[in-house]
Each structure stands twice: as structure tokens, then as C-alpha cells.
Write an enzyme that holds these catalytic residues in place. Structure first.
Site, PDB file in Angstrom:
ATOM      1  N   ARG A  16       0.906  -1.092   0.096  1.00 49.73           N
ATOM      2  CA  ARG A  16      -0.032  -0.038  -0.081  1.00 49.73           C
ATOM      3  C   ARG A  16       0.808   1.119  -0.053  1.00 49.73           C
ATOM      4  NH1 ARG A  16      -4.230  -1.066   4.815  1.00 49.73           N
ATOM      5  NH2 ARG A  16      -2.671  -2.506   5.530  1.00 49.73           N
ATOM      6  N   LYS A  23       8.942  -0.539   3.301  1.00 48.00           N
ATOM      7  CA  LYS A  23       8.048   0.489   4.354  1.00 48.00           C
ATOM      8  C   LYS A  23       8.831   0.998   5.297  1.00 48.00           C
ATOM      9  CE  LYS A  23       4.796  -1.598   6.436  1.00 48.00           C
ATOM     10  NZ  LYS A  23       3.319  -2.058   6.708  1.00 48.00           N
ATOM     11  N   ASP A 103       6.553  -1.500  11.846  1.00 49.50           N
ATOM     12  CA  ASP A 103       5.957  -0.154  11.071  1.00 49.50           C
ATOM     13  C   ASP A 103       5.211   0.524  12.170  1.00 49.50           C
ATOM     14  OD1 ASP A 103       3.725  -1.741  11.552  1.00 49.50           O
ATOM     15  OD2 ASP A 103       3.206  -2.009   9.664  1.00 49.50           O
ATOM     16  N   ASN A 228       0.834   2.122   7.181  1.00 50.40           N
ATOM     17  CA  ASN A 228       0.823   1.138   6.106  1.00 50.40           C
ATOM     18  C   ASN A 228       0.627   1.873   4.546  1.00 50.40           C
ATOM     19  OD1 ASN A 228       0.272  -1.445   7.245  1.00 50.40           O
ATOM     20  ND2 ASN A 228      -1.378  -0.475   8.391  1.00 50.40           N
ATOM     21  N   LYS A 351      31.070  27.989   0.076  1.00 46.26           N
ATOM     22  CA  LYS A 351      31.345  26.712   0.035  1.00 46.26           C
ATOM     23  C   LYS A 351      32.686  26.216   0.354  1.00 46.26           C
ATOM     24  CE  LYS A 351      32.823  24.426  -3.083  1.00 46.26           C
ATOM     25  NZ  LYS A 351      34.117  23.540  -3.476  1.00 46.26           N
ATOM     26  N   ASN A 386      37.360  29.600  -8.010  1.00 46.76           N
ATOM     27  CA  ASN A 386      38.165  28.404  -7.579  1.00 46.76           C
ATOM     28  C   ASN A 386      38.172  27.064  -8.636  1.00 46.76           C
ATOM     29  OD1 ASN A 386      35.288  28.228  -7.225  1.00 46.76           O
ATOM     30  ND2 ASN A 386      35.318  26.863  -5.760  1.00 46.76           N
ATOM     31  N   ARG A 440      42.975  46.389 -13.372  1.00 42.93           N
ATOM     32  CA  ARG A 440      41.834  46.742 -14.285  1.00 42.93           C
ATOM     33  C   ARG A 440      42.226  47.639 -15.727  1.00 42.93           C
ATOM     34  NH1 ARG A 440      39.288  49.903  -9.137  1.00 42.93           N
ATOM     35  NH2 ARG A 440      39.863  52.068  -9.606  1.00 42.93           N
TER      36      ARG A 440
END
Length: 459
Positions: A16, A23, A103, A228, A351, A386, A440
Site C-alpha cells: 500500500r 516500508k 511499522d 501502511n 562553500k 576556484n 583593471r
């Protein structure tokens, strides 16, 4: 106390659920159903915990490893047949055997302890954990004798009209004298509507042998709910979430809107912390005291020290030290460590980066694979470049450095202590200590050139 054993039944197909996953491996509040059960049993210090597997046995074995012992029910012929598969591991043992379904994630160790205590107090051969439900449909009914003891358990499909009126039901959880359990199991037959060997028939057999059968009525009927299908999975999630939130609030955490706050089972939170709406705290996240988390904070496996402030942020597998401030709209990815009094502002992506004490990345920047010292300022639009298309490289920014707006730091590169990088620069060579770096193109201005440019563009 007698030695305690546990048999957990998890051999069924769980059709189910309509899932490729077993399950009992579906999560409730961040942990698979089976983890909740094994966790409660571990608090009871079971001498042996045996898991009866069948359908998708290998996936469960791979997940649990050596946490339990496994036996296999190759044919699903009923719950009594499932328990019999544990006979080689338990038939020579003396003590108490706890049998429960795999369950049922909502049982607490306190409830299971009460069941065991009643079993010992009453000196019964078997003790049934029961619940009183407003709607007992589908459950086996507890038929008692006039003296209040348990006479038998009748499955819903086998019950008479009168027996269907009984609202006390079998939760599928039992305590047995171990020797008497396996002796009675050999007498169970499959003369019923389903043609299966029912474990509750052991109760009738023991009663016919003159044994005492006791029952412990569960105080919170919600605990009796099994999973279930996906509807029941969501219901179990909601019940457990409320339980988790209540525990945190009773421990001194302020949760502004419990109906809109999601905290998983293994999260810990210190007192005087405020959790705003829309917050998700997942995995092994640990929040210190006096923090302010949310609104709309999503943290997974994050360690947050005291008095940190986090709002409108996603953080994964990282560490946040005292008095740090994060958000709004920050994304902190795995391997990041934010030092004391650091600030990570709006639309910043970090990160695998370490920020030293007092350093700031206030807005619109990407800093990845970087080691940043103390009291560093990283300006708007700055990027640590990076990745070269094949490998990741590290950027090092030492104490007191200043990184201007729209700076590209082409890794591997270092900005030494006190270094200053002018806005708009692209840096691919190390900047010495206390040096000023500018890289720059010189601006060119052409007076009255716009008219000529427009003519060229119109052709």
C-alpha cells in the site's frame, strides 16, 4: 530484571506504500521508521534484537548492518510464522521476549517499559499492549473475561458482530515468557479467514493451558498507529513532530508558530533560543543557547554556537560560531566554518570556506574553497574563482585584508595580511602583506562619441 529479547517483524511487502523502498525505511521526522523502533529498544538494553525480514531483505540488512540480528521469513505465512523464524536464536534462552511490528514508529521507551513492568508484576505468560480507539475498525479486538483478564484476541475479519463493538484493540505488541512463547507457537494453526498463522492465537493457546494473560492499556492511543500507506506516514510524521516541538518548548525553546516549524528527531536546541516560522532543522543539527533561528531557515547537519542569528538562509553540514550573523538569503554549503562574530549577508554563497573572527561577506558574493582570516572585509560582487574546469583551487585571504567590490580572485592565490585589493580588479598573483593591488583596464572616455556610435549601429 530478567533478560530481555526483542523480535521486530518487518518481512511484509508493504504494497500500500506503492514504493520501491521498503516500508520501514521510509522516514518519519528525518529517521527511517525502523530507526525509531531500534532506538527505543536500545534504551531498554535488550540482550538480543532480532529483525524478521523477507521482502527486500537485502536493503534492510545493508541499512542496519550489525545493529540487529536478522532472520528471514521466506514465505509470508502470518505473524506467528514470522516469530517462529527467530527460534534458532532464542529457543534455549530464558527471560522475556518483546514482539512488535516494524511499522510502528511512535512507541516510546516509556510505554514499552510499562508493558514489561506489568508483565513482570502480574507474572503472566503473556502480556498484550492494548489501546482504546474511537474507531477500532481493522484492528484485532481484545476479549476479556469477567475478572478483567484477557481471554483471547479476535482478528477483525474473524470477529462476530458483538465482538466488533469492542473498542479495546491489539496494538500488535506483546511480552512473552520466552520458553512458553516458542512452546505455544508450535500449536498455532491457520484455520482462519486468511489461512495464516496468527501470533494472537498464542494468547488463546496459553489461556487454554491455564496460563495467566495480562494487558497494559496504552495511555496515548496515537502511539498505537502503524504505517501502511502514505496517508498514515504523513499522520505519523505530524504526531511525532508535535511531540518533538513540545519537548523543545518544555526545555526552554521558544517556537513562535509550532504549526509552521519542522524539527527532526535528532536535533538538539539550547534554552532561550527562538525559532521563527518556516524553519526546518534537519539531521544532526545542534543549536546553542540564546540563538535566533528564522524565519525561513533551513539547516541540515549544522552546529550553531550560542547567540548566533540566522534568517532566510539554507545551511548544510557546516559550523557557525558564537554571535555570528547569517542572512537574509544566504546559502552556506558543506564544509564551511563561520567564526565568532562573522557576518554573512544577503545573496552570499559560501562553500568549503572558513571565515575568521569578525570577518564579513555582506552581500552578493561567492566565496568557495577559501581560507579567510580575521577581520577581513569582502565586498559586494567579489568572487573566488576556484574552478578551472577540471580542478578546484584554494584562495587564502589573511587577517585584516580588504577585498573591494567586483573583485575576481583567480585561485590558487593569496592576499597576505593587511592586503588591499581595489574594486573591479581581477587578481591572479599573490598580493604581499600591506600591499595595494589593482588590476583593471584603464578607463577610456571619448567625448561626443555617442552620436557616431549610434550611426554605426543603425547601419
Amino acid at each position: 530484571m530478567q533478560r530481555l529479547y526483542a523480535i521486530v517483524l518487518a518481512a511484509g511487502k508493504g504494497t500500500r506504500m506503492k514504493s520501491q523502498k521498503h516500508k520501514v525505511l521510509h522516514p518519519v521526522c528525518g529517521k527511517p521508521i525502523i530507526d525509531h523502533i531500534i532506538g527505543q529498544l536500545s534504551e531498554l538494553n535488550t540482550a538480543k534484537t532480532i529483525l524478521v525480514v523477507g521482502h527486500q531483505a537485502e536493503s534492510i540488512k545493508e541499512y542496519l548492518g550489525d545493529k540487529v540480528r536478522f532472520v528471514e521469513q521466506k514465505e509470508q505465512l502470518g505473524t506467528a510464522h514470522a516469530v517462529m523464524q527467530a527460534k534458532p536464536l532464542l529457543e534455549n534462552e530464558t527471560g522475556i521476549t518483546l514482539v512488535l511490528n516494524g511499522d510502528h514508529p511512535l512507541f516510546t521507551s516509556e510505554t514499552l517499559s510499562k508493558l514489561i513492568e506489568e508483565h513482570q508484576r502480574s507474572q503472566a505468560a503473556a502480556t498484550v499492549l492494548t489501546a482504546r480507539l474511537e474507531n477500532p475498525s481493522g484492528y484485532g479486538r481484545i476479549v476479556r473475561r469477567t475478572d478483567g483478564s484477557v481471554d483471547r484476541i479476535v482478528e477483525h475479519k474473524d470477529a462476530t458482530a458483538e465482538e466488533l463493538k469492542i473498542n479495546e484493540v491489539n496494538t500488535g505488541t506483546f511480552c512473552f515468557d520466552n520458553q512458553k512463547l516458542f512452546s505455544a507457537l508450535s500449536l498455532v494453526n491457520n484455520d482462519n479467514a486468511q489461512g495464516e498463522y496468527y501470533l494472537p492465537d498464542v494468547i488463546s493457546i496459553l489461556r487454554e493451558q491455564g496460563e495467566r494473560i495480562s494487558a497494559e492499556v496504552i495511555s496515548d492511543s496515537d502511539e498505537a498507529m502503524g504505517v501502511n500507506d502514505r496517508l498514515q506516514l504523513a499522520e505519523a510524521e505530524a504526531i511525532m513532530r508535535r511531540r518533538i516541538l513540545q519537548t523543545h518548548m518544555l526545555n526552554g525553546v521558544s517556537i513562535v508558530d509550532p504549526s509552521n516549524t519542522y524539527i527532526e528527531a535528532d536535533v538538539t536546541i539550547g534554552p532561550d533560543t527562538v525559532i521563527e516560522p518556516g524553519t526546518f532543522l534537519r539531521g544532526k543539527t545542534k543549536i546553542g543557547a540564546g540563538c535566533h533561528i528564522g524565519p525561513q531557515a533551513d539547516l541540515t547537519d549544522v552546529v550553531v554556537a550560542d547567540h548566533a542569528k540566522i534568517k532566510y538562509a539554507v545551511i548544510d553540514s557546516s559550523q557557525v560560531d558564537q554571535n555570528a550573523s547569517i542572512g537574509p538569503y544566504a546559502y552556506i554549503r558543506p564544509g564551511t566554518h563561520l567564526g565568532e562574530e562573522t557576518k554573512v549577508g544577503c545573496f552570499v554563497d559560501l562553500k568549503k570556506t572558513r571565515l575568521g573572527k569578525g570577518s564579513k561577506v555582506s552581500h552578493l558574493a561567492y566565496v568557495g574553497d577559501a581560507e579567510v582570516g580575521e577581520h577581513v572585509n569582502i565586498g559586494c560582487g567579489a568572487v573566488t574563482v576556484n574552478y578551472d574546469g577540471k580542478n578546484k583551487h584554494k584562495t587564502i585571504i589573511e587577517d585584516g585584508a580588504f577585498i573591494g567590490c567586483n573583485v575576481n580572485l583567480i585561485a590558487p592565490v593569496s592576499v597576505k595580511k593587511g592586503g588591499y585589493v581595489a574594486a573591479g580588479s581581477t587578481i591572479n598573483q599573490d598580493v604581499p602583506e600591506n600591499a595595494f593591488a589593482i588590476a583593471r583596464e584603464r578607463q577610456t572616455t571619448k567625448p561626443d562619441y555617442v552620436e557616431k556610435l549610434m550611426k554605426k549601429l543603425s547601419k
